[in-house]
Design a protein around this motif. Sequence first.
Motif, PDB file in Angstrom:
ATOM      1  N   THR A   1       0.839  -1.202   0.000  1.00 27.58           N
ATOM      2  CA  THR A   1       0.000   0.000   0.000  1.00 27.58           C
ATOM      3  C   THR A   1       0.873   1.250   0.000  1.00 27.58           C
ATOM      4  N   TYR A   2       1.917   1.232   0.819  1.00 26.25           N
ATOM      5  CA  TYR A   2       2.857   2.356   0.892  1.00 26.25           C
ATOM      6  C   TYR A   2       3.502   2.581  -0.481  1.00 26.25           C
TER       7      TYR A   2
ATOM      8  N   ASP B   1       0.851   4.134  -2.781  1.00 23.18           N
ATOM      9  CA  ASP B   1       0.502   5.489  -2.343  1.00 23.18           C
ATOM     10  C   ASP B   1       1.598   6.501  -2.654  1.00 23.18           C
ATOM     11  N   ARG B   2       2.851   6.081  -2.594  1.00 19.49           N
ATOM     12  CA  ARG B   2       3.968   6.999  -2.794  1.00 19.49           C
ATOM     13  C   ARG B   2       4.399   7.100  -4.264  1.00 19.49           C
TER      14      ARG B   2
END
Length: 196
Positions: free
Chosen positions: A130-131, A134-135
């Motif tokens: 997810t990180y 998202d980034r």
Amino acid sequence: MNDRDPATRPSAPPRRKDARRNQETLLDAAAAVFVAKGVDAPVRDIAAEAGVGLGTIYRHFPTRADLVIAVYRHQIEACVEAGPALLAAGPTPYDALVQWIDLFVDFLVTKHGLAAVLQSGNADFEALHTYFLDRLVPVCAELLDAASTADEIDSDLTAYELMRGVGNLCIGADTDPRYDARRMVGLLVAGLRHPR
């Protein structure tokens, strides 16, 4: 004043620049060892590459999972920071996109062995995907939008689709020496460009 009361205790001083730089050096060394030997490489190899003792690594990263997560996040942040810098410095938005995709391929290649670890069921590892999205997806989208606005590429491809395509082309690059993932990704990215 009660030093045990969090409300009255002075805040911790910000980490010194040299401490951050030392940790980045350690993370870069760990990434290099992971590329060469996989994420299960002995910690002593990482310490030797970084030029530090084992205690230094364990002080910063008590478990292998802590170290793997830190390396992964460090590499994501390097890709995040590179996007706008390349866009500002590049001769064209398309050139910036090509250079960023090259960095993204390097990042994917350094994940040698990480896929198995990420599928281990550890909640900390599950949050990394997810990180990652998202980034990195917004950075790729910014580069695609800039190249599209400059009328250098078609605009109907999403950042997620491009990153997924690049990722799929990198699968197996570490197990087959005859397979050149970078060449395949280069063909994909070249196919985005409007014919001149």
